[in-house]
Each structure stands twice: as C-alpha cells, then as structure tokens.
Design a protein around this motif. Structure first.
Motif, mmCIF file in Angstrom:
data_model
loop_
_atom_site.group_PDB
_atom_site.id
_atom_site.type_symbol
_atom_site.label_atom_id
_atom_site.label_comp_id
_atom_site.label_asym_id
_atom_site.label_seq_id
_atom_site.Cartn_x
_atom_site.Cartn_y
_atom_site.Cartn_z
ATOM 1 N N TRP A 68 -16.877 20.548 -55.925
ATOM 2 C CA TRP A 68 -15.582 21.160 -55.575
ATOM 3 C C TRP A 68 -15.666 21.837 -54.210
ATOM 4 C CZ3 TRP A 68 -10.708 22.355 -57.996
ATOM 5 C CH2 TRP A 68 -10.004 23.409 -57.404
ATOM 6 N N TYR B 197 -13.536 20.764 -50.816
ATOM 7 C CA TYR B 197 -12.587 21.690 -50.209
ATOM 8 C C TYR B 197 -13.088 22.247 -48.879
ATOM 9 C CZ TYR B 197 -8.577 22.040 -53.297
ATOM 10 O OH TYR B 197 -7.395 21.793 -53.972
ATOM 11 N N MET C 104 -10.780 22.548 -45.647
ATOM 12 C CA MET C 104 -10.549 23.765 -44.872
ATOM 13 C C MET C 104 -11.027 23.624 -43.435
ATOM 14 S SD MET C 104 -8.724 25.483 -46.826
ATOM 15 C CE MET C 104 -8.488 26.817 -45.645
ATOM 16 N N PRO D 97 -4.997 23.164 -55.883
ATOM 17 C CA PRO D 97 -4.178 23.788 -54.837
ATOM 18 C C PRO D 97 -4.084 22.892 -53.609
ATOM 19 C CG PRO D 97 -6.126 25.139 -55.392
ATOM 20 C CD PRO D 97 -6.293 23.816 -56.047
ATOM 21 N N THR E 218 -4.301 30.561 -44.697
ATOM 22 C CA THR E 218 -3.607 30.829 -45.959
ATOM 23 C C THR E 218 -4.267 32.015 -46.664
ATOM 24 O OG1 THR E 218 -3.187 28.483 -46.174
ATOM 25 C CG2 THR E 218 -2.909 29.806 -48.156
ATOM 26 N N HIS F 296 -5.616 34.293 -49.601
ATOM 27 C CA HIS F 296 -6.171 33.830 -50.874
ATOM 28 C C HIS F 296 -5.168 33.976 -52.014
ATOM 29 C CE1 HIS F 296 -6.889 38.142 -50.988
ATOM 30 N NE2 HIS F 296 -6.911 38.033 -52.290
ATOM 31 N N VAL G 21 -3.116 30.810 -52.765
ATOM 32 C CA VAL G 21 -3.759 29.564 -53.180
ATOM 33 C C VAL G 21 -3.462 29.358 -54.665
ATOM 34 C CG1 VAL G 21 -5.947 28.384 -53.471
ATOM 35 C CG2 VAL G 21 -5.547 29.771 -51.438
ATOM 36 N N PRO H 189 -13.657 32.407 -52.691
ATOM 37 C CA PRO H 189 -13.009 31.175 -53.158
ATOM 38 C C PRO H 189 -12.873 30.144 -52.042
ATOM 39 C CG PRO H 189 -11.411 32.969 -52.971
ATOM 40 C CD PRO H 189 -12.752 33.571 -52.732
ATOM 41 N N VAL H 190 -13.203 28.913 -52.393
ATOM 42 C CA VAL H 190 -12.979 27.757 -51.518
ATOM 43 C C VAL H 190 -11.951 26.896 -52.221
ATOM 44 C CG1 VAL H 190 -14.029 25.741 -50.456
ATOM 45 C CG2 VAL H 190 -15.382 27.810 -50.795
ATOM 46 N N PRO H 191 -10.790 26.681 -51.698
ATOM 47 C CA PRO H 191 -10.154 27.325 -50.567
ATOM 48 C C PRO H 191 -9.726 28.749 -50.917
ATOM 49 C CG PRO H 191 -8.558 25.963 -51.743
ATOM 50 C CD PRO H 191 -9.866 25.830 -52.450
ATOM 51 N N PRO H 192 -9.309 29.588 -49.994
ATOM 52 C CA PRO H 192 -8.988 29.292 -48.595
ATOM 53 C C PRO H 192 -10.208 29.348 -47.662
ATOM 54 C CG PRO H 192 -8.429 31.559 -49.071
ATOM 55 C CD PRO H 192 -8.914 30.968 -50.348
ATOM 56 N N PHE H 193 -11.346 29.830 -48.129
ATOM 57 C CA PHE H 193 -12.501 29.821 -47.248
ATOM 58 C C PHE H 193 -13.074 28.404 -47.171
ATOM 59 C CE2 PHE H 193 -12.234 34.288 -48.349
ATOM 60 C CZ PHE H 193 -12.583 34.917 -47.172
ATOM 61 N N ALA H 194 -13.738 28.129 -46.047
ATOM 62 C CA ALA H 194 -14.355 26.806 -45.916
ATOM 63 C C ALA H 194 -15.733 26.799 -46.563
ATOM 64 C CB ALA H 194 -14.454 26.416 -44.450
ATOM 65 N N MET I 213 -8.946 41.543 -50.726
ATOM 66 C CA MET I 213 -9.344 40.521 -51.689
ATOM 67 C C MET I 213 -10.457 41.068 -52.567
ATOM 68 S SD MET I 213 -10.654 36.680 -50.958
ATOM 69 C CE MET I 213 -11.831 37.262 -49.798
#
Lengths: 540, 897
Positions: A114, A118, A122, A169, A176, A178, A181, B608-613, B668
């Motif tokens: 995952w 992603y 990103m 998402p 964006t 968090h 998401v 969390p991925v996303p929004p982090f790469a 966050m």
C-alpha cells in the motif's frame, strides 16, 4: 575594564556563532536547483517516477520483487504455489496463507505494498505541483506533455491500488490535508482513473515504450490504451461498490464516453484493443522472443521494466527463487528452490498427455535439467528431476520435498546476469499484445460477438489447434498464454472463480460472498487515518 | 597515616571528596560542581593490574550505571555498547560523550588509548555535572585524564603483557556418526562426505594477544613533558580476525610570566588495523549447521561442499576468505592557555582539532558470491572546537564564590566516498584492484559531504557557605545547524546543592560516622544524537537511474518527508543521594536515586500515506523515562602493614519506560504503531514470517519480548513434536502476526546490574578478582530454536540432543525465552612486586591474569553475555551470532626506572 573587553569579545563570538548555524548542503539539491530548466524539470519531475515501476526491495516494484503487487496477484491464485519444503519456505506461514486466502489486515507486506503504491501517487502529485510552480521555465506544450505523462503514471498506480484495495482515497494534490483523505467508492475511483487516462492521451508520446530510445520505459499512448482496455474489461468488478451482495453490474450496461461515442464496457475494451493493433503491435512469431535476454525489439511487448545489470537496479527475483539450489548452482548462482506450478495449472497444460501445450515447455522446467550439456545432479549424485505432480501444500518429509513442482522457465536464462540471476538483461514484460488479443476475444464474447479469430491467433502462434471462443476456453487460454505474468487474480475474479475452491485450496469460511476478491485496507493505514474504514468481510 | 591508604578507595567511589585534592587549573569549574554531584572516578589503581586490551574493557563493571558489553572479539559491537544509565533516546545519541584531556572524542578513540596512558576516568551522569558539555553530554560523559609529566625529573616505564586465548566452550552439534545415524533412523536422504569435522574447531585457533607500552617523562614543575608509545597486537580465536593498534602521545606543560600563564599542549595519534569478520552471524551459523561429514576445505575435485538444500549457509572455511578490513587513523591535538588576569580571575582559551579517517575494504570472493563483491570506502571527518571561558573565584570569610561564563563553537566537516564493484573473474586481487571488476552498478558509488556546527554559551555560578553548604546553577544555550530554522537554540538550565553534614558541629563529637554528605540536583540537557545534517530540508538526492531522452539518466527526488520544525530532544534529570562513611571510612556506602525524563523525543513516527509520500516522519513528540538507584559499597575489613583486603561493589537498579509516542504535529494526531517489531530471528525458514521476538511497546521498557505462548509440545502427526501455541485472544484461531496472539513475556535489559571487585594484598603479592552480573532480564534463545529444529535436518545439522527432543518447528514463542541472570568472573589477577634494590629500577612487578574465568547462570545457551543493553535489532536475542566462549591467559611485566 579588562573584564569588559573580554565580555564584549564573548558577545562578538556569540554573534559569529549564530550565523554559523545555517545549512547549505553540497551533496544535495535544493528545490530551486532541481527544477532549474526544462530538461531537469522533465528528468526530476517526470522521469524520476519511472524508478518505481520496477524495484529492488521487497514489496517495491510492480514486478520482479517479492511480497508485493505481483505476489498478491499471483501467489493468491491457482497458478502458482510455494509449498513448505522442510526448513524452507515456511516463513511464518506467509506463503501458505496467500495461497489459502488467509491473509489478514495485519500483514506487514500488505501495508508495505500500500505505501509503495501510494508513495508513487504522492510523488506524482508533487511532480505536478513542481511543474506548475516552475512552469515559467517551460513552453505551454512542454507543460502540457509533462503534466500528461505524470498523470498517466499516477493513473497507472491508481489502477493497481483500486484493483487490490477497492475503496480507496483519491488524492490528486500534494498538499491535501490529512483530514481530507477519505475513501471513494470503488466505481468512483475506477471512473476517475479511466477519465484521467482518456484526458491525458492526446498529450502522451505515441511511440513504443518497450524499445530502447526516447520512449524506453515510459508510459506512452499505447500503454494508456492497454490500461483503458484492461479497465473496461474489468468494469463489472470495478463498478461494483458492494462486491459482497452477490449482484454485479452487467458490462453491457456500463457505459463510457469514447471519442464522442457512448460505448458499453465490452465495446470500449474492443475499441482500445483496436487502437493497439493500429499502433503496430503484432504477435512475435516465437513466443519465447518476448522473454529473450534481448527482448527490447519485440513487436509484441507494450510495457516493460527496463533491465540492464550494469545500469539499473531493478531486480527480477522469480527465477532465482523458483529453481532448485543445484540448478542455480549449475549456472554459478545461489537459488531458493521455492515457487512451482500448481497441479491444476500443470493439468491445464496437459502435462504428460499427448496434447501437452507447446507453451508448457517454454514456461516450465520439468523432469531433468541440462545445463551446459550436463545433467544437473543432486548432492548424492543422482540426477535432479523436477516432479510436477508431487506438489503438496506442505512437502516436509516427502521424498520430493526439494524437487516437487514445475519451476519457472519463462524468461531466457541470462548467463551473464549478476546477483545470482536476479540482475539479468531480459526486460520484465508487464503488458503485451497477446493479452490484448485475448482481452478482445473475451470482450467480444461477452458482448455476444464471436471472438474466435483473436483467440486462435494466439493459439496458432503457439502451434496449437483452434478452439471455440467460449468464456471457459478464454480463461483457460489466458492461463496457457499468460501464465505467471501477474494477471491471474484479476482474471479469476472477473470470471467469478477467485473465491471458489480450486486446486488444493478449499474455500475459506465466509468467502462465498466474495469478500476476499478485495484485500483488506492494512490495519496500520486505518490506525493512521481514522477517516478510513475497512473493506467488508475483514473485521477491524 | 591510615587515611593515605584510603585515598584510592575513596577516589574510586566518590571522586567528590578527593577531586579537590588533585586540583588542576583546567578543572576548577568542575571541581566545585562535582561537590554536589555523584561523579565517579575510576583511577588507574583499580585497573592497572589486569590485562586489558583496550580502555573499554577497563570500564566494564567499574562504575554503577555504566555498561559495556564485551562480547567476544567483535570490536564494532563493543564500540556501540557503552551506555551510561541506559538508553534515553530511541533515535540515537545514546553513546556517552568521551572527553580526552578536554578534547571531544569518540568511543572509538577511547578504545584506542592504551590503558597504561590513562590516569583516571571520571563518569558524569547527572545533568548538573554534564551541563558544561551541553547537548554533547546528554547521555553521560566519560572524562578521560591521561598521564602527564609529573615534573619530578626523568622517568621511564615499560608495561607489557603477553597472553593467549583458547576457546573454552562452543555449541555441540551432532558429530558425523550421530548425524548419519539420525538421518538413517529417520529415513532421510543425506550426504555423507566421509569425514568427521568439528567446524567450530576448524574456524578457530589459539589466539594471542600482546601489548607493549613505553612512556617517558621529565622536566620540572614549570615545564614538563610526557611521551608514550604503545603497540597492541591481538589475534582472536577466530582465524582471520585480528587487530593491531599503534598509539603515540605527547603532552607538554609550560608555565610562564611568574606562573600567571599556563599552557598545555598535547597531541595524540593512533593507527588501527582491523581484520573483522564479514558476516559474524553467517560464519557461526554455518560452522554450527554445516554437514559434519564434509571436509573443512575443498574436496579432491576442488569443490567446497555444502548440502545444496542448506541455502542459508556457506562452507565455513570459505566464509573466512571473505575480507572485512578497516583502517582507522586518529590524530588530534589541543592547546589550552590559561591566564590569571588577577589571581581570582582566569581567562582560558582552548582549541582542539581532530582528524579521523576510516578506510573500509570488503571483499567477497566468487566462491561465496556469484560474480564476487568488492567494496571500498573512505570516511573522513575534521572537527574544530574553540572555547573561551572566564572564571572568577573568590573567597571571603565563610563565603566561597565561583562563577564562569564561556562560549564554545564546534564545526565538523565529514566527507566520504565509496565504491561497490562486482563482476570479477578471479579472486587474486582481493579489493586491491577495483579496475579488474566489470561492473559498478548504480547506487554503489557515491560521495557525501556534511558540515554540522554547534554553538554554545554557558554561565554558571557556585556558592559555598562554611565549606558545608554548596549551591550551584548553570544556564546554557546550545545552537545547532541541524534543527529547524526556528528552533536552532535550546536553553538548558540546571541547579544542584550539597550539604557536607559531617562538617557540622553536631557531628564532630561522634567517631562512628566519618563521612556524611547529601546532594541533589536537577537539570535539563538537549540531545540531537539521532539526527544528521540537512534532515530538516526538503532536498533532492539521487533516487535512481532511468532512461530519459534515450540515455541512462540519474534522477533526483526527496527521499524522505522533511520536517522543518524539528527541535531539540530534551532530557530532564533529577538526582538525590548520599555518601556515608564509617570507622574512618573503612566502610563507605553511597546511594543515589535518579529520575530522568526525555521529552520532545525524536522518533520516526508513522504517518499516513497518503497524503504523505513516505510513511515515516521524524518529529519531536514522545517521551520516555529512566529511573534508578545506584548503590556503592566499599569495605576494607583488613588493613595492616602486610595485609590488606578491599571489597568494592556497585549495584544499579534501573527501570526504563517508554511513556508515549503520541501527540499532535501540525494539527495531526501522530503515533507510532502500538507494537513495533525491533528484532527478528534469522536463518532457514525464518525470513520475514511472524518471526519478530523483540518489540518496542508504549508503556513498557524499550525492548520487550512480545511472543506467542507455547503450552507445550504436541505430536505434529508426522512423528515429531511441535510447539503448541495458545490462542490467547480465544477467537478460535492462532494468529502469530504482530497484533495477534502474543503477550509481553519479559524485558531484554537487566533490571539490576552488579559490578564487584575484590582485591587482597599480602606483602608484595596482590590478587584481584572482578565479578560482574546482571539480573531480571530475559534472553530469547533463538540459537536453540534453530539448532533443535528437526524439520531442517539433515540439510542443516542440529544440536546434540535435538534428535531426542524431537521437535520439528520454527515458530517463535516463549518456549525458548529464558532468564538471563548471570554472575561472571571477569578476571583474576595475581601480581608480585619484586623487591629489587637498584638505583635504576624503582619498581618491578610481574603478574598473571586469567580473563573470563567462569560464568554462573541458569541460561541454557552458550553464554548469557550477549547484547542486553544496546537497543537495536540484536538486543536480548541470542541468534546464532555468538563467538565461541574463550578464556585468556596472560603474563604481565611492569618496570619503572
């Protein structure tokens, strides 16, 4: 007075210290430096993404490595099995659980897969932001094509994400928050991917991606056509927001806008398959040519992972991990003696019968193995013999513990490969034209037309006699032609067979509703984003 | 005169009392501070008698709260193992600061100093004491004072010893007859090479160690020097594993202007060569499980045989042909000028420069690695440090004031380059001709540059009343280039107080108590040890090689999530303690309690991925606590002219707790995984499948065993027994993954550690015995789990007794979790001062030592002395990587002219 001098000297020092604390890295680039001209914008915003198609670490790369996209789409099916072989390949039951569909939301590899997928999404979003930010260094046209190529790569990764995880998402911007998401329904994600690909198509380069040169390894228009055809072919599953209710939309009632025309899923698939034929792809006269050491000139391969043992770090582990130790040893390599063909696969190929498919020998090592004109022997001096019919889920204690199973032979052995054969020069084939023909045959059949000519074009290249294009024959042909190429899970799901008992596998309890056709959202992902919810059937 | 004998004893235990007696100009500030601290001084008398190959071995067991893991001859492991009061940070910076004669140094440099050059170690543990070193001293400070010219005329001394090392214990596996018989009995196919080889014996030898050290000094009180030269050669018991070390050192002291100006100049240089093992675990694993019927060497056809099914090992003899060599060169020099502006006010200017070069060279021949593998790397760093301080010291009547201000700047330039190459056709070149290798793949060649800088200001004040009550306060500001733009500076105050109760009038009347001091302190310090330069910047680095514009092109990308808000990790420490002496200090007791809390703890949080790469973000959020009680006891039951017995003992109780890894970052909620695996088992069938044993769990000490529970052994239906694992959550399914059927089964770090030294002197004979111990921790015996697994037999050999135990299984569980308690007799030394009456020889001593005498433990594995202190992937896990246990016998000679 003296004291005051010293104290002021100290204060002076203070001022000079403070300015010493700035950082100016010499071995890293600032953002401004990374995108300082049009060439570097392409290199560092677009081309940079192609590093992630293949991989060298576990769970990274669309193919070539272990515990990632490929394994979740292949080792979970009736195509391949990794039996426990005594002290080898138990690994906490990981491989057995894949085969039996007993994966859980806690699987680290699932989470790593995952985050890999992603991550690319990103990074693509960041590339889009950078192309925008530094667009004054680009012409209008450069901006459009850079933007299009990045979005095409992103759509490709969303395709894999949506295929595996269903409700995911859709994040299209690098900044964006968090909190925003959130998951979209599977059909919505599906539509997004489809329309993205359609809208960037006019700006993508039209050349062949598998050939060395300007387009090598890139997502060009034909690659996008292929993805659009795949999406359309699987539209029934991908449009199904509730895949455990036993009701699936009918492809004939799923419509797309294609070049100004309204087409149903099957027509759409056929349309994009035709686009690929128009682009000049044809079947190679020899099946094996597509997997040769120098396969860059194949007229059939559409999208590949470029491999060059001296240049790229992309790995291809599957040969290494499949063949017997002494078989690898005969090439001067180590090897892991793992994956082999399942019994049902071997039988489908007609192994041992008079009607054995010609592609069996091209795809699998069976019986004795000859390397450099000599039989490969076991430690005790007897000849190594792969035993395709002795496969069991746990071979521990069996006389065929180490030799049961037909092993991977799909790619030509590159004797010059590095890293025990994991760095060969054969490009890894992700998409090829034989699949396009079979997709077209299937779409026609499902649309009530006759797909026999496409099916038999593929069969006759293999020297096999013609068959009627029934859905059953098409699914079987997909195994025969595309075995171990990473499509089996998707195919079984499309044909409604993934959650049934097959081969040595008994359907697990509760699976009859089809919940295992979509993987669970990894638990770690859910923990980190409370907006997300688990897929049906997996408790969380 | 009795008290004179006591000086070393007190020195050893307190420091505080006697530090004042050995006043040095340069140490004035600290002398006063340490009155209220718990500074431990280990002086040379407590270590000069034994055989020690390096200064780290000397430290082991000598001071409460200081742990050094001396496990086998693995030098790197030892360098990384020094801890003062345990682990206070997850990211790093847990190595104590080493200061050698005022020069910032490293544990690696300390390991190179010749023990005979060392005058004393001073261990600073509390924030008030480490304040003068600021962030660099956040994890404790080991101050090393080396010997200087005494000003007492020309002297020359020689110290040397020679010893040999023998393997004393190893894991007994099935020998060839038993291997063959077992395979036959079980009806398994096996290979019989026709030999009977004990591979532990074949990879080992009788090791040798020799040390020679020559020092001479001379001059007068006003102008003196000391020069020394040392050489060490150590061939360990494992063939191909040896070390050589050459050190040279010169110190000059000169006073001028009627003694108002003092200059100290010193240079230190060392050159070390190491032939390390390339893969320690693989070597010992292979030696254990290799088919014992094979020859240790190539067979008649030139083949090195190994069972082809044993894919995780190589022939042990071949592994010895891998090379992993290091050359380490250290040069440092310092100059300190102290000028008394007026007698009470001194200005001190200190500058130092160190140069450190590390050359690494590795070679894996084609016999072990297809196409071979060669690596060369050079890493160099230069450190500049400048410090200006102004000290004021004044006494009037009952008052005593000590105040200082200082500023310090430190700048480092670290560069490195490295090359990986493969594709060799012969093994003759080793790593000496990279051009003979065909391929240098992407990512294998690179260079780096970093230049972190640090600036500090400090002011401190100490006030003493009646020479009984002492109070001091320090404020310092530390600035670092590595933290975020807005958080460069951290402010770290500390306060401490001490009361010498014994000097009170009401104590004078009694004779029973000869010393009573109380002290307490509180302070904060910053730590950035876990981070590196440019980590706050969103920069581009090479991320791969792709085809762009038709040619191979290296592209750039950010390789991490950048956090521009990084700040200092802060540690607050509170301590309170007493020193108590009875009967003219024939019995001395010391005790100290401390509590420290690390806040804004640096950690790579999951995001969390996303929004982090990327799925990790380095941030300051969590907290961790350490608390403990350190007790020291020193008894001199016997003290006569011809006979003296001293017993010193220190006990540390320690408790670590990871309080939290949750918090807010930019709105966050961030957290770490509730359970994070830290240590896994390796080997056949263990690759990445629910085989983690050691975890980091919030609310627990760092490094706990989180394991499935084994109810016992059950018949597996194939004629073997298997581990019967419990369904702990009662959901009808045994889930061995991280969140599944596991429970916290114990901690990996000892709750109590013991260091004890007994010395006895009779006339010219002396005997010293060092006993160390650790209690309250567990060890996961992964070695036994692997070597008992009959499922991997006969591809992999098994332990003696495994066929009888008849277990086929490799699941980790608490079945192999054992208590790690042990008491180890580190060394026994017998010495004799030869009473020579010669005008030239002032003293002559001969001695013999046995190191690693014996271990008392209930642990069933080879040795309980594995890594039980350093939080990394090997913590508490005995997993096939232990050196065979060995014993050293040595003879020493010490002459002073």
């Amino acid at each position: 007075m003296k004291r005051i001098y010293y104290i002021s000297a100290l204060i002076l020092m203070a001022v000079s210290f403070a300015s010493c604390l700035d950082q100016d890295p010499k071995d890293q680039l600032t953002e401004e430096e990374m995108y300082d001209n049009a060439t570097n914008i392409y290199v560092n915003a677009v081309a940079t993404l192609y590093n992630y198609i293949g991989g060298s670490a576990e769970s990274e790369g669309l193919q070539g490595t272990g515990r990632g996209v490929y394994d979740y789409n292949t080792l979970t099916t009736d195509e391949v099995i990794i039996p426990v072989r005594g002290g080898d390949w138990y690994d906490g039951g990981f491989w057995t659980n894949l085969y039996l569909h007993q994966w859980t939301e806690n699987d680290a590899s699932l989470y790593n897969t995952w985050t890999y997928l992603y991550k690319v999404v990103m990074l693509a979003n960041k590339s889009l932001a950078m192309i925008d930010k530094y667009d004054y260094r680009l012409t209008e046209q450069q901006k459009l094509v850079n933007n299009a190529e990045v979005r095409a790569v992103r759509a490709m990764f969303y395709f894999y994400i949506m295929d595996m995880f269903g409700r995911v998402p859709v994040v299209t911007s690098y900044d964006t928050p968090h909190t925003e998401v959130r998951q979209s329904g599977r059909s919505e994600v599906f539509r997004f991917i489809f329309e993205e690909l359609q809208s960037v198509l006019p700006y993508l380069p039209t050349g062949k991606s598998n050939k060395e040169g300007n387009n090598y390894g890139r997502v060009t228009a034909p690659v996008a056509y292929f993805l659009l055809a795949k999406l359309a072919l699987n539209a029934e599953a991908y449009s199904d927001d509730n895949w455990i209710d036993g009701i699936r939309p009918d492809g004939r009632n799923i419509f797309f806008e294609v070049d100004g025309n309204r087409k149903n899923a099957w027509e759409t698939c056929i349309y994009y398959c035709n686009k690929l034929a128009e682009s000049g792809y044809t079947l190679e006269s020899s099946y094996a040519a597509n997997f040769a050491v120098n396969n860059e000139n194949s007229s059939e391969n559409i999208f590949t992972i470029p491999m060059d043992k001296n240049l790229y770090s992309n790995q291809f582990d599957y040969f290494f991990r499949s063949i017997h130790y002494n078989h690898g040893g005969a090439y001067g390599w180590a090897s892991e003696n793992g994956p082999c063909a399942t019994l049902s696969t071997v039988k489908t190929f007609g192994y041992g019968t008079a009607q054995e498919d010609t592609r069996f020998a091209l795809n699998f090592w069976v019986g004795k193995v000859v390397v450099d004109g000599k039989d490969v022997v076991l430690d005790n001096g007897t000849t190594l013999e792969y035993m395709p019919l002795e496969v069991k889920l746990d071979l521990t204690g069996s006389p065929y513990e180490k030799t049961a199973g037909a092993r991977m032979a799909k790619y030509e052995v590159d004797r010059t490969a590095y890293s025990d054969g994991r760095l060969p020069n054969n490009d890894i084939v992700l998409y090829r034209y034989a699949d396009v023909l079979l997709m077209k045959s299937e779409a026609k059949t499902r649309n009530g037309e006759d797909g026999t000519s496409e099916l038999n074009e593929v069969r006759s290249r293999a020297g096999m006699s013609g068959r009627a294009a029934t859905l059953e024959n098409i699914l079987e042909e997909r195994l025969l032609e595309l075995v171990w190429e990473g499509w089996r899970r998707q195919d079984l799901i499309r044909f409604g067979k993934f959650h049934q008992s097959y081969d040595l596998r008994q359907r697990i309890s509760g699976e009859e509703n089809g919940y295992t056709t979509v993987f669970p959202i990894p638990k770690r992902t859910l923990d980190l984003n409370k907006n997300l919810t688990q897929n049906p059937g997996y408790h969380s | 005169m009795r008290n004179l004998h006591l000086i070393p004893l007190i020195l050893f235990l307190m420091g505080s009392v006697t530090v004042g007696a050995q006043v040095q100009h340069t140490r004035e500030l600290q002398d006063t501070l340490s009155v209220s601290g718990s500074t431990e001084v280990i002086d040379q008398k407590s270590f000069s008698k034994r055989l020690a190959n390096n200064a780290l071995e000397v430290l082991n067991g000598q001071a409460a709260g200081v742990n050094v893991t001396v496990n086998g001859a693995d030098r790197m492991a030892m360098l990384n193992s020094v801890r003062v009061r345990g682990t206070t940070s997850i990211m790093g910076g847990n190595d104590p600061l080493v200061i050698i004669d005022g020069v910032t140094s490293s544990i690696a440099a300390l390991s190179m100093i010749y023990p005979a050059d060392i005058e004393s170690f001073t261990i600073l543990k509390n924030a008030a004491e480490t304040a003068q070193y600021g962030s660099r001293g956040a994890s404790g400070v080991i101050e090393v004072k080396t010997k200087k010219g005494t000003g007492g005329g020309f002297q020359i001394s020689y110290d040397g010893n020679y010893g040999f090392e023998r393997m004393s214990d190893y894991i007994e596996m099935l020998d060839a007859p038993a291997y063959v018989a077992t395979a036959k009995r079980l009806g398994l196919e096996y290979n019989d090479g026709g030999y009977n080889t004990n591979f532990f014996k074949s990879i080992t030898r009788t090791g040798g160690v020799q040390n020679h050290h020559l020092a001479f000094s001379g001059g007068s009180e006003a102008s003196n020097y000391r020069a020394s030269f040392g050489f060490m050669d150590h061939n360990t018991i494992v063939r191909s594993n040896d070390y050589q070390n050459l050190v040279a050192k010169l110190d000059v002291t000169q006073t001028a202007f009627d003694g108002r100006l003092t200059g100290n100049f010193g240079v230190f240089g060392s050159s070390q060569k190491a032939h390390d093992l390339f893969d320690v675990q693989k070597l010992f694993y292979s030696a254990a499980v290799q088919n014992p019927t094979f020859l240790d060497g190539p067979d008649a056809e030139g083949r090195w045989r190994v069972n082809s099914g044993a894919s995780q090992i190589n022939p042990p003899g071949l592994l010895l042909k891998e090379k992993n060599d290091a050359k380490n060169l250290i040069f440092n020099t310092h100059l300190r000028l102290t000028y008394a502006i007026i007698p009470d006010l001194k200005l001190s200017v200190f500058g130092s420069y160190s140069y450190n070069s590390n050359e690494l060279a590795q070679f894996c021949p084609t016999w072990v690695w297809a196409q071979g593998n060669i690596y060369r790397g050079e890493f160099k760093s230069e450190d500049w440090l400048g410090n200006v301080s102004l000290n004021y010291r004044h006494m009037w009547g009952i008052h005593h004031l000590d105040a200082s201000v200082s500023g310090e700047s430190q700048k480092q330039t670290a560069t490195g380059f490295w090359v990986h190459a493969k594709g060799i056709t012969n093994n003759e070149f080793g790593y000496d001709n990279l051009g003979a290798a065909a391929s240098r793949p992407y990512g294998g060649t690179g260079s780096s540059y970093a230049d972190p800088s640090l600036g500090s200001f400090m002011t401190s004040i100490t006030y003493r009343l009646y020479d009984r009550y002492s109070f001091s306060a320090t404020v310092r500001a530390d600035g670092s280039s590595m933290v975020g733009e807005d958080n460069k500076w951290g402010f770290f105050p500390s306060v401490s107080a001490a009361w010498d109760v014994h000097k009170e009038r009401f104590m004078q009347s009694q004779r029973f108590i000869s010393m009573l001091k109380l002290r307490t302190g509180y302070g904060r310090s910053g730590n950035l040890g876990g981070i590196s330069s440019y980590i706050t910047l969103d920069t581009g680095q090479p991320n791969g090689l792709v085809s762009a514009y038709g040619s191979p092109t290296v592209t750039m990308a950010a390789l991490k999530n950048a956090n521009p808000d990084l700040k200092w990790e802060t540690r607050s420490t509170f301590n309170v303690g007493f020193d108590l002496g009875f009967w003219q200090n024939r019995l001395v007791l010391t005790a100290e309690y401390y509590y420290s809390k690390t806040t804004d703890m640096l950690y790579e949080y999951d995001v969390p991925v996303p929004p982090f790469a990327y799925d990790k973000l380095l941030a300051n959020i969590g907290s961790m606590s350490n608390q403990g009680l350190e007790i020291g006891m020193s008894v001199t039951p016997l003290m006569k002219k011809d006979m003296e017995l001293n017993i010193n003992m220190n006990l540390s109780f320690q408790k670590n707790r990871l309080i939290s890894l949750n918090g807010m970052y930019n709105g966050m909620q961030m957290s770490a995984a509730p359970v994070t695996p830290m240590g896994y088992l390796y080997g056949a069938g263990q690759k990445g499948g629910d085989n983690a044993v050691l975890y980091q769990i919030v609310g627990q000490p760092l490094g706990v065993f989180y394991l499935p529970h084994c109810k016992g052994l059950v018949d597996d239906g194939h004629g073997h027994l298997s581990y019967d694992l419990a369904d702990l959550d009662g959901n009808g399914k045994v889930d061995l993954s991280d969140g599944g059927d596991r429970y916290i089964a114990g901690q990996a770090t000892p709750k109590v550690t013991l260091g004890s030294n007994i010395s006895f002197r009779y006339k010219n004979f002396d005997v010293a015995l060092q006993v160390n111990g650790a209690f309250g921790h567990k060890i996961f015996n992964g070695t036994a789990l692997s070597y008992n697994n009959m499922a991997s037999f006969p591809d992999y050999n098994v332990m003696k007794g495994a066929p009888e135990r008849n277990i086929a299984g490799q699941n980790v569980s608490d079945y192999w979790l054992e208590s790690g308690n042990y008491v180890n007799f580190e060394y026994l030394t017998l010495g004799y001062h030869i009473p020579i009456k010669s005008p030239f020889i002032r003293s002559l001593r001969v001695s013999c030592s046995i190191n690693n005498l014996a271990t008392i433990t209930g642990y069933s594995g080879l040795t309980p002395m594995i890594n039980s202190y350093v939080v990394n992937s090997t913590l508490g896990i005995d997993d096939k990587r232990n050196y065979p246990v060995y014993r050293t016998y040595s003879l020493g000679l010490s002459i002073q002219f």
